[in-house]
Scaffold this motif. Structure first.
Motif, PDB file in Angstrom:
ATOM      1  N   LEU A 114       5.335 -14.568 -34.575  1.00 49.09           N
ATOM      2  CA  LEU A 114       4.516 -15.464 -33.763  1.00 49.09           C
ATOM      3  C   LEU A 114       3.106 -14.938 -33.543  1.00 49.09           C
ATOM      4  O   LEU A 114       2.235 -15.692 -33.091  1.00 49.09           O
ATOM      5  N   ASP A 115       2.846 -13.662 -33.858  1.00 46.96           N
ATOM      6  CA  ASP A 115       1.483 -13.147 -33.769  1.00 46.96           C
ATOM      7  C   ASP A 115       0.672 -13.460 -35.022  1.00 46.96           C
ATOM      8  O   ASP A 115      -0.501 -13.101 -35.125  1.00 46.96           O
ATOM      9  N   ALA A 117      12.073 -13.979 -29.873  1.00 43.02           N
ATOM     10  CA  ALA A 117      10.849 -13.572 -30.576  1.00 43.02           C
ATOM     11  C   ALA A 117      10.578 -12.091 -30.336  1.00 43.02           C
ATOM     12  O   ALA A 117       9.737 -11.726 -29.510  1.00 43.02           O
ATOM     13  N   PRO A 118      11.282 -11.205 -31.048  1.00 40.10           N
ATOM     14  CA  PRO A 118      11.050  -9.772 -30.870  1.00 40.10           C
ATOM     15  C   PRO A 118       9.877  -9.271 -31.704  1.00 40.10           C
ATOM     16  O   PRO A 118       9.441  -9.937 -32.652  1.00 40.10           O
ATOM     17  N   ILE A 119       9.360  -8.112 -31.349  1.00 39.37           N
ATOM     18  CA  ILE A 119       8.288  -7.425 -32.083  1.00 39.37           C
ATOM     19  C   ILE A 119       7.087  -8.357 -32.233  1.00 39.37           C
ATOM     20  O   ILE A 119       6.536  -8.534 -33.332  1.00 39.37           O
ATOM     21  N   THR A 120       6.678  -8.992 -31.148  1.00 36.69           N
ATOM     22  CA  THR A 120       5.486  -9.830 -31.150  1.00 36.69           C
ATOM     23  C   THR A 120       4.298  -8.975 -30.713  1.00 36.69           C
ATOM     24  O   THR A 120       4.259  -8.476 -29.588  1.00 36.69           O
ATOM     25  N   PHE A 121       3.338  -8.794 -31.597  1.00 37.82           N
ATOM     26  CA  PHE A 121       2.221  -7.881 -31.337  1.00 37.82           C
ATOM     27  C   PHE A 121       1.452  -8.314 -30.090  1.00 37.82           C
ATOM     28  O   PHE A 121       1.241  -9.495 -29.853  1.00 37.82           O
ATOM     29  N   ARG A 160      -3.348 -10.725 -29.039  1.00 43.74           N
ATOM     30  CA  ARG A 160      -2.701 -10.719 -27.727  1.00 43.74           C
ATOM     31  C   ARG A 160      -1.563 -11.749 -27.691  1.00 43.74           C
ATOM     32  O   ARG A 160      -1.294 -12.371 -26.664  1.00 43.74           O
ATOM     33  N   ALA A 161      -0.881 -11.883 -28.817  1.00 45.42           N
ATOM     34  CA  ALA A 161       0.106 -12.950 -28.967  1.00 45.42           C
ATOM     35  C   ALA A 161       1.268 -12.821 -27.985  1.00 45.42           C
ATOM     36  O   ALA A 161       1.797 -13.831 -27.518  1.00 45.42           O
ATOM     37  N   GLY A 162       1.688 -11.607 -27.663  1.00 45.05           N
ATOM     38  CA  GLY A 162       2.825 -11.446 -26.757  1.00 45.05           C
ATOM     39  C   GLY A 162       2.582 -12.067 -25.401  1.00 45.05           C
ATOM     40  O   GLY A 162       3.364 -12.893 -24.924  1.00 45.05           O
ATOM     41  N   ASN A 178       4.022  -4.050 -28.645  1.00 42.66           N
ATOM     42  CA  ASN A 178       4.662  -5.332 -28.921  1.00 42.66           C
ATOM     43  C   ASN A 178       5.460  -5.789 -27.702  1.00 42.66           C
ATOM     44  O   ASN A 178       5.789  -4.990 -26.822  1.00 42.66           O
ATOM     45  N   LEU A 179       5.808  -7.072 -27.686  1.00 40.83           N
ATOM     46  CA  LEU A 179       6.714  -7.617 -26.669  1.00 40.83           C
ATOM     47  C   LEU A 179       7.877  -8.321 -27.348  1.00 40.83           C
ATOM     48  O   LEU A 179       7.712  -8.950 -28.406  1.00 40.83           O
TER      49      LEU A 179
END
Length: 363
Positions: free
Chosen positions: A170-171, A194-198, A232-234, A349-350
């Motif tokens: 998603l980033d 949505a893991p590992i979203t920068f 800043r996608a997270g 990441n988030l």
């Protein structure tokens, strides 16, 4: 790219937020009947193999891997069966594996006092909640995964899923457009994982005076030059979900930390980072421990440096506060540190799990 996607598997393994993953597992197992999962930007299939190997999936799952890169899906067709077999699954192709619509069926018997085996990865990947060695298995259940592979744009497919997985994806896309598409793909009470979203942090060790400017312009490229995505996608995902009437069920950090490990752990710095040219931890010292990167993680750092270099090359040099020569020197120093086994990297990441608020039910 496929080599990088496979190499970063162990980095993601360590980074994944276990609390968010626990909530995702609970959301899946709470559903009645077979569970349908669609993974967007599935790459070479490492997330599916991870969920299966870590015993995070319900007993009956239909799992569709979607990626627009044909080479990644072709590699997934090889890696997924191999990974599932390594995890104890029996796999077979229902059709000719080379056909576009080929279906992979994987089965695994789970034994334990509650019908679910809790053998988790050891070492860095160790999970909690395992069954004691003395426990006596009283029931056996069978997990069946029906897996399909699709080469397509993630948001041009037709599907109705109980869960959507979007790992490190998603980033890279326009969030507002993506969430609208996701809402059409999910069942009314489905969940988005949505893991590992920068989320806005890129750093190296050893520290260099140019790091802050390099990071700022690398993130500028994500925001203003690259086609889609955000640095800043997270946090933007959390905001967008709230505005679209979603409930965030769980969220947490999942930072990447890539660093060398020492073969000699007898009281020396595990990272093997030099404190000075003559320190015992210096690569030039005869007493220096041998350092190496776990698994194939040196390839991950090579890819990161290459990506940063390519991104900065797309920004006019006249706009940046450093010269091309300074940038090249920074890159050379990073590559030298990598070859010496002392380069470390951190990315923030988030992990996010969400469901539409109007249909939220307690897990």
């Amino acid at each position: 790219m496929q080599t990088y996607l496979d190499a970063k598997r162990t980095v993601d393994d360590r980074a994944l937020n276990r609390r968010v993953l626990d909530r995702f597992e609970a959301a899946l197992t709470a559903r009645d009947g077979p569970v349908s999962i669609v993974e967007l930007g599935a790459g070479v299939g490492t997330m599916l193999v991870r969920l299966a190997a870590w015993d995070r999936l319900p007993e009956r799952v239909s799992y569709r891997l979607v990626d627009r890169d044909a080479a990644s899906i072709a590699r997934a067709r090889d890696l997924v069966p191999e990974g599932l077999e390594d995890a104890g699954y029996t796999v077979r192709w229902r059709d000719d594996r080379d056909t576009e619509s080929a279906t992979l069926v994987a089965t695994h018997e789970l034994a334990g006092d509650d019908g679910r085996e809790r053998d988790k990865p050891s070492g860095l990947l160790e999970e909690t909640g395992s069954v004691p060695a003395s426990a006596t298995a009283t029931t056996t259940t069978t997990t069946t995964l029906t897996i399909t592979f699709t080469v397509a744009d993630a948001f041009e497919i037709e599907a109705q899923a109980d869960a959507l997985v979007a790992a490190a994806f998603l980033d890279l896309v326009d969030l507002s457009a993506v969430l609208e598409s996701i809402e059409t793909l999910l069942e009314p009470d489905g969940v988005l994982y949505a893991p590992i979203t920068f989320d806005g942090g890129t750093g190296f060790v050893p520290i260099d005076p140019l790091d802050r400017d390099i990071e700022r312009w690398y993130h500028y490229h994500m925001d203003e030059v690259r086609d889609g995505g955000s640095s800043r996608a997270g946090r933007e995902l959390l905001t967008a979900l709230r505005r679209r009437d979603w409930e965030t069920l769980a969220a947490g950090g999942s930072n990447w930390v890539v660093r060398p490990a020492c073969e000699n752990h007898s009281g020396v710095d595990e990272a093997g980072s030099p404190n000075s040219p003559n320190s015992p931890n210096s690569p030039n010292s005869p007493d220096s421990p041998t350092t190496h990167y776990p698994a194939s993680e040196q390839l991950v750092l090579e890819h990161v440096l290459h990506t940063i270099d390519d991104a900065l090359a797309e920004i006019p040099a006249t706009r940046m506060p450093f010269s091309s020569a300074e940038q090249e020197q920074w890159l050379d120093q990073r590559r030298t540190a990598l070859e010496s086994g002392v380069l470390e990297f951190v990315a923030h990441n988030l992990d996010v799990l969400a469901r539409r608020k109007a249909v939220v039910r307690r897990l």
